[in-house]
Design a protein around this motif. Structure first.
Motif, short mmCIF file in Angstrom:
data_model
loop_
_atom_site.label_atom_id
_atom_site.label_comp_id
_atom_site.label_asym_id
_atom_site.label_seq_id
_atom_site.Cartn_x
_atom_site.Cartn_y
_atom_site.Cartn_z
N LEU A 89 -35.80 28.01 28.46
CA LEU A 89 -34.91 28.38 28.25
C LEU A 89 -34.10 28.83 27.02
O LEU A 89 -33.40 29.69 27.15
CB LEU A 89 -33.35 26.42 28.59
N VAL A 90 -34.88 28.52 25.59
CA VAL A 90 -33.96 29.01 24.62
C VAL A 90 -35.39 29.89 24.16
O VAL A 90 -36.76 29.80 24.26
CB VAL A 90 -33.80 28.06 23.46
N ARG A 91 -34.55 31.34 23.95
CA ARG A 91 -35.28 31.94 23.09
C ARG A 91 -35.04 32.68 21.69
O ARG A 91 -34.14 32.92 22.08
CB ARG A 91 -35.86 33.17 23.82
N HIS A 92 -35.46 32.12 20.90
CA HIS A 92 -35.07 32.63 19.39
C HIS A 92 -36.39 33.08 18.52
O HIS A 92 -37.33 32.13 18.34
CB HIS A 92 -33.59 31.84 18.95
N GLN A 93 -36.01 34.18 17.69
CA GLN A 93 -37.33 33.77 16.67
C GLN A 93 -37.93 32.59 15.69
O GLN A 93 -38.48 33.04 14.76
CB GLN A 93 -36.58 34.69 15.88
N ASN A 94 -36.68 32.23 15.55
CA ASN A 94 -36.78 31.29 14.14
C ASN A 94 -36.90 29.73 15.14
O ASN A 94 -37.02 28.13 14.76
CB ASN A 94 -35.44 30.74 13.47
N LEU A 95 -37.50 29.34 16.55
CA LEU A 95 -37.63 27.92 17.23
C LEU A 95 -39.41 28.77 18.05
O LEU A 95 -39.19 30.09 18.28
CB LEU A 95 -36.82 28.30 18.73
N VAL A 96 -40.34 27.82 17.65
CA VAL A 96 -41.62 28.05 18.22
C VAL A 96 -41.73 28.15 19.58
O VAL A 96 -40.53 28.08 20.78
CB VAL A 96 -42.24 26.59 17.98
N SER A 97 -42.63 29.48 20.00
CA SER A 97 -42.43 29.63 21.68
C SER A 97 -43.53 28.88 22.51
O SER A 97 -45.08 28.55 21.65
CB SER A 97 -42.65 30.67 22.07
N LEU A 98 -42.96 28.53 23.71
CA LEU A 98 -44.40 27.60 24.28
C LEU A 98 -45.25 28.73 25.31
O LEU A 98 -43.87 29.50 26.10
CB LEU A 98 -42.99 27.53 25.37
N GLU A 99 -46.10 28.71 24.92
CA GLU A 99 -47.54 29.44 26.04
C GLU A 99 -47.61 29.04 27.38
O GLU A 99 -47.19 29.99 28.11
CB GLU A 99 -48.35 29.84 24.90
N GLY A 100 -47.13 27.52 27.61
CA GLY A 100 -47.69 27.26 28.47
C GLY A 100 -47.84 25.77 28.68
O GLY A 100 -47.66 25.24 27.59
N PHE A 101 -48.16 25.53 29.39
CA PHE A 101 -48.41 23.37 29.61
C PHE A 101 -49.27 23.67 30.79
O PHE A 101 -49.60 24.48 31.58
CB PHE A 101 -47.40 22.97 29.62
N CYS A 102 -49.81 22.29 30.27
CA CYS A 102 -50.72 22.12 31.50
C CYS A 102 -50.17 20.54 31.93
O CYS A 102 -49.83 19.24 31.35
CB CYS A 102 -52.36 21.82 31.25
N HIS A 103 -49.88 20.23 33.62
CA HIS A 103 -49.92 18.52 34.02
C HIS A 103 -50.85 18.29 34.76
O HIS A 103 -49.47 18.56 36.41
CB HIS A 103 -47.98 18.70 34.11
N GLU A 104 -50.91 17.39 34.84
CA GLU A 104 -52.01 17.49 36.25
C GLU A 104 -53.36 15.98 35.56
O GLU A 104 -53.34 16.41 34.70
CB GLU A 104 -52.87 18.95 36.41
N SER A 105 -53.13 15.16 36.88
CA SER A 105 -53.99 13.71 36.51
C SER A 105 -53.43 13.66 35.55
O SER A 105 -54.38 13.14 34.60
CB SER A 105 -55.66 14.47 36.19
N GLN A 106 -52.26 13.20 35.37
CA GLN A 106 -51.19 12.54 34.24
C GLN A 106 -51.49 13.31 32.68
O GLN A 106 -51.66 12.49 31.70
CB GLN A 106 -52.02 10.80 34.17
N ARG A 107 -52.32 14.58 33.01
CA ARG A 107 -52.18 14.81 30.99
C ARG A 107 -50.95 16.02 30.73
O ARG A 107 -50.79 16.77 32.07
CB ARG A 107 -53.51 15.45 31.79
#
Length: 328
Positions: A89-107
């Protein structure tokens, strides 16, 4: 009818996990892609209560920080989903940005932009902290950046967000030493525009925890302000919030530093600064830090007020350095 509903109704976590795939703000990585990017989790660059962080490289050559959660509890699953949702939801130069995620097999794996400067905690307390001592002007710039990120969460985001875990290790630095807030696993949204607080179980880090939130379980933006005030005391004094190596009356940074700073006594200022600071710049930061850690939340300033003071103090310190011929 009740039986049918019981079979088809998903839990909050299952529903949220399904929703994650529709948020579209971050790439969904397969576990195989994560293993390749990290060279089979070869290089550890950080540890925390959540698990470990590894250095990774995406196919386009971009470096990333890969955070692998080992917490398999319901709380761990919820905080993982919460972080993905908020950073989508958030985008700001002083917040770390999320490139992506993995959510499979409970990981549960989060992939962030890689910030080579490490954390503020590394620079203040790490093994090389004295070798690469942070000057007062650099500390002020980091504080200004962090305050900008927090101000965005409190005042620029809709709905408002309370970070809930502001601390030195959650401020990361890029190669130019620009600061960004990270770790939103405990963050809370203020869904109602006119809400004054969120009643929730107490979470946070010892030494940074707002005593009013601790006693009432009512989380507010001023809870973040308290934690930020502790952070400012760390920048001034160069010591951690809880320290059991000294005398008992110095264990708690807030209780130890407040009387000195209220009296305008700067002998507790971090000696590694070597006195290379403008007294007025230091006085302004000390004053706002003391106000920020008041036990009564209503007596604390807002993060916007803190940011204004920090910008002023930063300008004063820059002028001092220019006039005295000192370098940053």
């Amino acid at each position: 009818m009740c039986r049918r509903r019981g079979r088809t109704e998903m839990s909050y976590t299952e529903r949220a996990a399904a929703d994650m795939r529709n948020w579209n703000a971050a790439k969904i990585f397969s576990y195989k892609e994560i293993k390749t990017a990290t060279n089979n989790f070869k290089e550890v660059i950080g540890h925390g209560s959540f698990g470990s962080v590894y250095l990774g490289k995406l196919p386009d050559g971009k470096l990333v920080a890969v955070k692998v959660r080992f917490d398999k509890t319901q709380l761990g699953a919820d905080s993982f989903i919460n972080e993905v949702r908020l950073l989508s939801l958030v985008r700001h130069q002083n917040l770390v940005s999320l490139e992506g995620f993995c959510h499979e097999s409970q990981r549960q794996i989060l992939v962030y932009e890689y910030l080579p400067g490490g954390s503020l905690a590394d620079h203040l307390y790490g093994p090389n902290s004295r070798k690469f001592s942070l000057s007062w002007v650099r500390r002020l710039k980091i504080a200004v950046d962090a305050a900008k990120g927090l101000d965005y969460l409190h005042n620029g985001s809709d709905p408002r967000i309370i970070h809930r875990d502001i601390k030195c290790s959650n401020i990361l630095l890029d190669k130019e030493m620009n600061a960004r807030l990270c770790d939103f696993g405990l963050s809370k949204q203020m869904i109602q525009p006119d809400a004054t607080h969120v009643t929730t179980v107490v979470k946070g880090t010892a030494g940074y925890l707002d005593p009013e939130y601790y006693s009432t379980q009512q989380l507010t933006e001023k809870s973040d302000v308290y934690s930020f005030g502790v952070l400012l005391l760390e920048l001034i004094c160069g010591r951690e919030p809880m320290n059991h190596s000294g005398t008992p009356d110095s264990f708690n940074l807030v209780l130890w530093a407040k009387p000195y700073l209220q009296a305008g006594a700067f002998e507790i200022v971090d000696e590694s600064l070597g006195g290379n600071f403008d007294v007025e710049s230091m006085r302004k930061v000390a004053k706002i830090a003391v106000r920020s850690v008041e036990r009564d939340a209503s007596q604390r300033p807002t993060i916007a007020q803190i940011l204004s003071v920090l910008k002023e103090s930063y300008s004063i310190q820059l002028s001092y350095l220019a006039a005295s011929g000192h370098v940053n």
